[in-house]
Design an enzyme around this catalytic site. Structure first.
Site, PDB file in Angstrom:
ATOM      1  N   GLY A   1       0.768  -1.063  -0.010  1.00  0.00           N
ATOM      2  CA  GLY A   1       0.063  -0.089   0.040  1.00  0.00           C
ATOM      3  C   GLY A   1       0.881   1.390  -0.001  1.00  0.00           C
ATOM      4  O   GLY A   1       0.594   2.207  -0.764  1.00  0.00           O
TER       5      GLY A   1
ATOM      6  N   GLU B   1      10.479   3.355   5.759  1.00  0.00           N
ATOM      7  CA  GLU B   1      10.321   1.933   6.077  1.00  0.00           C
ATOM      8  C   GLU B   1      11.338   1.558   7.035  1.00  0.00           C
ATOM      9  O   GLU B   1      12.471   1.637   7.383  1.00  0.00           O
ATOM     10  CB  GLU B   1      10.603   1.099   4.665  1.00  0.00           C
ATOM     11  CG  GLU B   1      10.730  -0.403   4.974  1.00  0.00           C
ATOM     12  CD  GLU B   1       9.327  -1.122   5.662  1.00  0.00           C
ATOM     13  OE1 GLU B   1       8.265  -0.794   5.180  1.00  0.00           O
ATOM     14  OE2 GLU B   1       9.914  -2.002   6.385  1.00  0.00           O
ATOM     15  N   GLN B   2      10.742   0.746   8.191  1.00  0.00           N
ATOM     16  CA  GLN B   2      11.629   0.093   9.167  1.00  0.00           C
ATOM     17  C   GLN B   2      12.587  -0.668   8.714  1.00  0.00           C
ATOM     18  O   GLN B   2      13.718  -0.676   9.381  1.00  0.00           O
ATOM     19  CB  GLN B   2      10.862  -0.405  10.374  1.00  0.00           C
ATOM     20  CG  GLN B   2       9.908  -1.388  10.072  1.00  0.00           C
ATOM     21  CD  GLN B   2       8.973  -1.985  11.090  1.00  0.00           C
ATOM     22  OE1 GLN B   2       8.920  -1.401  12.187  1.00  0.00           O
ATOM     23  NE2 GLN B   2       8.269  -3.079  10.715  1.00  0.00           N
TER      24      GLN B   2
ATOM     25  N   HIS C   1      -2.280 -12.926  -5.138  1.00  0.00           N
ATOM     26  CA  HIS C   1      -3.259 -12.820  -6.422  1.00  0.00           C
ATOM     27  C   HIS C   1      -3.432 -11.475  -6.575  1.00  0.00           C
ATOM     28  O   HIS C   1      -3.371 -10.512  -5.764  1.00  0.00           O
ATOM     29  CB  HIS C   1      -4.993 -13.105  -5.923  1.00  0.00           C
ATOM     30  CG  HIS C   1      -5.138 -14.526  -5.397  1.00  0.00           C
ATOM     31  ND1 HIS C   1      -5.850 -15.309  -6.360  1.00  0.00           N
ATOM     32  CD2 HIS C   1      -4.789 -15.200  -4.508  1.00  0.00           C
ATOM     33  CE1 HIS C   1      -5.880 -16.393  -6.024  1.00  0.00           C
ATOM     34  NE2 HIS C   1      -5.438 -16.319  -4.612  1.00  0.00           N
TER      35      HIS C   1
ATOM     36  N   ARG D   1       5.278 -12.952  -4.469  1.00  0.00           N
ATOM     37  CA  ARG D   1       4.958 -11.904  -3.849  1.00  0.00           C
ATOM     38  C   ARG D   1       6.285 -10.930  -4.093  1.00  0.00           C
ATOM     39  O   ARG D   1       6.194  -9.754  -3.997  1.00  0.00           O
ATOM     40  CB  ARG D   1       4.546 -12.061  -2.464  1.00  0.00           C
ATOM     41  CG  ARG D   1       4.033 -11.004  -1.834  1.00  0.00           C
ATOM     42  CD  ARG D   1       3.591 -10.990  -0.137  1.00  0.00           C
ATOM     43  NE  ARG D   1       3.415 -10.195   0.472  1.00  0.00           N
ATOM     44  CZ  ARG D   1       2.339  -9.635   1.084  1.00  0.00           C
ATOM     45  NH1 ARG D   1       1.316 -10.297   0.778  1.00  0.00           N
ATOM     46  NH2 ARG D   1       2.194  -8.523   1.545  1.00  0.00           N
TER      47      ARG D   1
ATOM     48  N   TYR E   1      -1.677 -22.147  -6.150  1.00  0.00           N
ATOM     49  CA  TYR E   1      -1.545 -21.568  -7.676  1.00  0.00           C
ATOM     50  C   TYR E   1       0.070 -21.401  -8.197  1.00  0.00           C
ATOM     51  O   TYR E   1       0.784 -21.559  -7.361  1.00  0.00           O
ATOM     52  CB  TYR E   1      -2.303 -20.292  -7.858  1.00  0.00           C
ATOM     53  CG  TYR E   1      -2.142 -19.254  -6.722  1.00  0.00           C
ATOM     54  CD1 TYR E   1      -1.113 -18.257  -6.689  1.00  0.00           C
ATOM     55  CD2 TYR E   1      -2.710 -19.054  -5.673  1.00  0.00           C
ATOM     56  CE1 TYR E   1      -0.783 -17.180  -5.709  1.00  0.00           C
ATOM     57  CE2 TYR E   1      -2.456 -18.263  -4.562  1.00  0.00           C
ATOM     58  CZ  TYR E   1      -1.472 -17.260  -4.769  1.00  0.00           C
ATOM     59  OH  TYR E   1      -1.325 -16.284  -3.687  1.00  0.00           O
TER      60      TYR E   1
ATOM     61  N   ASP F   1      -3.708  -2.098   5.575  1.00  0.00           N
ATOM     62  CA  ASP F   1      -3.682  -3.356   6.920  1.00  0.00           C
ATOM     63  C   ASP F   1      -3.857  -2.362   8.236  1.00  0.00           C
ATOM     64  O   ASP F   1      -4.214  -2.575   9.258  1.00  0.00           O
ATOM     65  CB  ASP F   1      -2.743  -4.126   6.947  1.00  0.00           C
ATOM     66  CG  ASP F   1      -3.012  -5.519   6.232  1.00  0.00           C
ATOM     67  OD1 ASP F   1      -3.909  -5.239   5.480  1.00  0.00           O
ATOM     68  OD2 ASP F   1      -2.431  -6.397   6.497  1.00  0.00           O
TER      69      ASP F   1
ATOM     70  N   ALA G   1      -4.254  -6.868  -0.063  1.00  0.00           N
ATOM     71  CA  ALA G   1      -3.414  -6.197  -0.553  1.00  0.00           C
ATOM     72  C   ALA G   1      -4.050  -5.252  -1.617  1.00  0.00           C
ATOM     73  O   ALA G   1      -3.810  -4.052  -1.655  1.00  0.00           O
ATOM     74  CB  ALA G   1      -2.012  -6.822  -1.069  1.00  0.00           C
ATOM     75  N   ALA G   2      -5.016  -5.887  -2.160  1.00  0.00           N
ATOM     76  CA  ALA G   2      -5.915  -5.136  -3.242  1.00  0.00           C
ATOM     77  C   ALA G   2      -6.565  -4.013  -2.589  1.00  0.00           C
ATOM     78  O   ALA G   2      -6.394  -2.950  -3.023  1.00  0.00           O
ATOM     79  CB  ALA G   2      -6.568  -6.095  -3.968  1.00  0.00           C
TER      80      ALA G   2
HETATM   81  C1  LIG Z   1      -0.963 -15.567   5.205  1.00  0.00           C
HETATM   82  C2  LIG Z   1      -1.450 -14.387   4.232  1.00  0.00           C
HETATM   83  C3  LIG Z   1      -1.610 -14.557   3.028  1.00  0.00           C
HETATM   84  C4  LIG Z   1      -2.137 -13.365   2.160  1.00  0.00           C
HETATM   85  N1  LIG Z   1      -2.235 -13.362   0.644  1.00  0.00           N
HETATM   86  C5  LIG Z   1      -2.714 -12.412   0.102  1.00  0.00           C
HETATM   87  C6  LIG Z   1      -3.489 -12.500  -1.275  1.00  0.00           C
HETATM   88  O1  LIG Z   1      -3.040 -13.623  -2.035  1.00  0.00           O
HETATM   89  N2  LIG Z   1      -3.759 -11.486  -1.843  1.00  0.00           N
HETATM   90  C7  LIG Z   1      -3.920 -10.043  -1.220  1.00  0.00           C
HETATM   91  O2  LIG Z   1      -4.395  -9.108  -1.773  1.00  0.00           O
HETATM   92  N3  LIG Z   1      -3.544 -10.174   0.215  1.00  0.00           N
HETATM   93  C8  LIG Z   1      -3.071 -11.037   0.774  1.00  0.00           C
HETATM   94  N4  LIG Z   1      -2.643 -11.041   2.039  1.00  0.00           N
HETATM   95  C9  LIG Z   1      -2.869  -9.794   2.757  1.00  0.00           C
HETATM   96  C10 LIG Z   1      -1.924  -8.740   2.520  1.00  0.00           C
HETATM   97  O3  LIG Z   1      -0.315  -9.459   2.756  1.00  0.00           O
HETATM   98  C11 LIG Z   1      -1.877  -7.554   3.352  1.00  0.00           C
HETATM   99  O4  LIG Z   1      -3.266  -7.099   3.387  1.00  0.00           O
HETATM  100  C12 LIG Z   1      -1.340  -6.284   2.790  1.00  0.00           C
HETATM  101  O5  LIG Z   1       0.216  -6.770   2.798  1.00  0.00           O
HETATM  102  C13 LIG Z   1      -1.334  -4.963   3.499  1.00  0.00           C
HETATM  103  O6  LIG Z   1      -0.523  -4.103   2.873  1.00  0.00           O
HETATM  104  P1  LIG Z   1      -0.080  -2.980   3.454  1.00  0.00           P
HETATM  105  O7  LIG Z   1       0.781  -2.197   2.762  1.00  0.00           O
HETATM  106  O8  LIG Z   1      -1.226  -2.063   4.018  1.00  0.00           O
HETATM  107  O9  LIG Z   1       0.623  -3.437   4.884  1.00  0.00           O
HETATM  108  P2  LIG Z   1       2.024  -4.193   5.047  1.00  0.00           P
HETATM  109  O10 LIG Z   1       2.059  -5.072   3.889  1.00  0.00           O
HETATM  110  O11 LIG Z   1       1.841  -5.038   6.341  1.00  0.00           O
HETATM  111  O12 LIG Z   1       3.164  -3.259   5.107  1.00  0.00           O
HETATM  112  C14 LIG Z   1       3.371  -2.243   6.308  1.00  0.00           C
HETATM  113  C15 LIG Z   1       4.807  -1.852   6.094  1.00  0.00           C
HETATM  114  O13 LIG Z   1       5.063  -0.922   7.162  1.00  0.00           O
HETATM  115  C16 LIG Z   1       6.137  -1.063   7.612  1.00  0.00           C
HETATM  116  N5  LIG Z   1       6.167  -0.473   9.101  1.00  0.00           N
HETATM  117  C17 LIG Z   1       5.514  -1.078  10.243  1.00  0.00           C
HETATM  118  N6  LIG Z   1       5.679  -0.265  11.250  1.00  0.00           N
HETATM  119  C18 LIG Z   1       6.724   0.678  10.840  1.00  0.00           C
HETATM  120  C19 LIG Z   1       7.129   1.850  11.713  1.00  0.00           C
HETATM  121  N7  LIG Z   1       6.670   2.170  12.761  1.00  0.00           N
HETATM  122  N8  LIG Z   1       7.935   2.569  10.912  1.00  0.00           N
HETATM  123  C20 LIG Z   1       8.325   2.459   9.611  1.00  0.00           C
HETATM  124  N9  LIG Z   1       7.725   1.371   8.874  1.00  0.00           N
HETATM  125  C21 LIG Z   1       6.838   0.395   9.539  1.00  0.00           C
HETATM  126  C22 LIG Z   1       6.554  -2.765   7.881  1.00  0.00           C
HETATM  127  O14 LIG Z   1       7.867  -3.042   7.869  1.00  0.00           O
HETATM  128  C23 LIG Z   1       5.826  -2.867   6.307  1.00  0.00           C
HETATM  129  O15 LIG Z   1       6.908  -2.993   5.328  1.00  0.00           O
HETATM  130  C24 LIG Z   1      -2.093 -12.256   2.752  1.00  0.00           C
HETATM  131  C25 LIG Z   1      -1.789 -11.966   4.104  1.00  0.00           C
HETATM  132  C26 LIG Z   1      -1.392 -13.201   4.966  1.00  0.00           C
HETATM  133  C27 LIG Z   1      -1.203 -12.986   6.131  1.00  0.00           C
END
Ligand SMILES: Cc1cc2nc3c(=O)[nH]c(=O)nc-3n(C[C@H](O)[C@H](O)[C@H](O)COP(=O)(O)OP(=O)(O)OC[C@H]3O[C@@H](n4cnc5c(N)ncnc54)[C@H](O)[C@@H]3O)c2cc1C
Length: 377
Positions: free
Chosen positions: A15, A34-35, A47, A107, A213, A293, A306-307
């Site tokens: 995101g 990014e941490q 996906h 991924r 897949y 998230d 992730a979408a």
């Molecule tokens: C088992 C599993 C399978 C999945 N499969 C799918 C799938 O097939 N398709 C799909 O769409 N989604 C899937 N997901 C969900 C998807 O991984 C998440 O919804 C998505 O990664 C969310 O993206 P985000 O960027 O919001 O958060 P994140 O990917 O969690 O990224 C957050 C980032 O912030 C950084 N961060 C956190 N705190 C700090 C801080 N204090 N300072 C600086 N940086 C920080 C972290 O290191 C990280 O890089 C899956 C999840 C799981 C657990």
């Protein structure tokens, strides 16, 4: 705030990288913190539905993704024990039906292409944000290395344990769903048996499943992710733990020979807790706003987590452009108005784990284009 606002994005996940790439393209002054010390390649598949691919088209990496990822013909649902097909939803006509392809991909390949779409000069690794404070005139970020920065707007894209969410709403641990997931990526088994290795299949029982897949266009690497009861007493400081074939053999005892064959071929298996939060009462306050998230973590059972983060990023940029960056508070409200209902619906369907088990029309989810959907005021 005079001139172009300075936007700090916390978290270079899927995101945060999308938001950074789109905001930079739109001419904003962006910093992405990014941490993690450097880019790391997570061993998993993902996906990329057409709703997500619409955003990747704007980011400018659609063609590169298509070269690398696999385009499945159908999403098959099969009974975990008998292999009977219970659902068969077409995906290969996704470009015609939904305006963009449906891909399954490694991924790590996806995250790398997305991170590469962010100019290196704005992506700062090794910058863990410890606290954020809206001073009224700007936002002050304090990093764990003792440094500080200021920004006019802060986007909390920092995942399920978001410090920005905590600042807006107070400390609250995410809820454990009582479910966890095994993940493994490995070379596609060379089967002598006549087993159904469909391109994209979810093997189902009422209380557990295995989604399988290909993650490459060449179909030489395959991925499975399970959803199984367990992990309630998870230590939330630990992201995942190693798992074993023996654990999977016991969890899927008596399941179809294809599932057994996949378990035997898997090499490195990891085990992840599945965490959620109820829909939040607000997504922004003042100069701070959440996405992904950080505001709507969900079970991954639709393959849409992730979408949703990526669609959020697209909508946030659209609303800032619509109202102008100096009306950021109104833009944040417009963004929430246009995102919260859809995110909550996807959270609910993911929680119930019913998606595509039987034939159904997925167009409400796959046919959504965040850039052209009419804006609700
Ligand atoms: C088992 C599993 C399978 C999945 N499969 C799918 C799938 O097939 N398709 C799909 O769409 N989604 C899937 N997901 C969900 C998807 O991984 C998440 O919804 C998505 O990664 C969310 O993206 P985000 O960027 O919001 O958060 P994140 O990917 O969690 O990224 C957050 C980032 O912030 C950084 N961060 C956190 N705190 C700090 C801080 N204090 N300072 C600086 N940086 C920080 C972290 O290191 C990280 O890089 C899956 C999840 C799981 C657990």
């Amino acid at each position: 705030m005079a001139g172009t606002p300075r936007i700090a994005i916390i978290g270079a996940g899927l995101g945060g990288c999308t938001a950074a790439a789109l905001l930079h393209q739109a001419g904003y002054e962006v910093r992405l913190y990014e941490q993690a010390p450097a880019f790391s390649r997570l061993g998993a598949g993902i996906h990329l539905g057409p709703n997500l691919m619409q955003v990747m088209r704007r980011v400018g990496i659609e063609e590169q993704l298509v070269k690398v990822g696999n385009e499945p013909d159908f999403w098959y649902s099969r009974d975990g024990r008998t292999g009977e097909i219970t659902g068969k939803v077409p995906l290969s006509d996704s470009r015609v039906r939904y305006g963009a392809p449906y891909l399954t991909i490694h991924r790590g390949d996806f995250a790398q292409l997305l991170a590469d779409a962010v100019p290196a000069s704005i992506l700062k690794y090794g910058k863990k944000v410890d606290s954020v404070e809206d001073t009224g005139d700007d936002v002050r970020l304090v990093f764990s290395d003792g440094t500080t920065e200021t920004a006019d707007i802060v986007v909390g894209a920092d995942g399920v344990n978001s410090v920005v969410r905590e600042r807006l709403l107070g400390p609250e641990l995410p809820q454990h769903t009582g479910y966890a997931a095994h993940r493994a990526v490995f070379r596609t088994p060379m089967q002598s048996l006549d087993l159904p290795f469909d391109m994209c299949t979810k093997w189902w029982a009422d209380d557990r499943h295995m989604m399988v897949y290909y993650v490459t266009r060449k179909k030489d690497e395959i991925y499975f992710v399970t959803g199984v009861p367990g992990g309630e007493d998870w230590n939330l400081d630990v992201r995942y733990t190693p798992s074993t074939k023996q654990e999977l053999r016991e969890t899927f005892a008596g399941w179809h020979p294809t599932v057994q064959a996949l378990i035997e071929e898997a090499q490195e298996i990891t085990f992840w807790p599945l965490l959620e939060r109820d829909p939040l009462p607000l997504w922004s306050r003042g100069r701070m706003v959440l996405l992904g998230d950080a505001c709507h973590p969900m079970k991954p059972h639709m393959g849409q987590g992730a979408a949703m983060a990526i669609e959020d990023a697209g909508m946030l940029v659209r609303c800032l452009r619509e109202l102008g960056p100096h009306r950021y508070e109104q833009a944040f409200k417009l963004y929430e108005t246009n995102r919260s209902g859809r995110a909550a619906k996807v959270q609910k369907v993911s929680h119930e784990n019913t998606w595509l088990r039987r034939d159904e029309d997925p167009s409400w989810c796959f046919g959504y284009d965040v850039f052209s959907v009419p804006l609700m005021q």
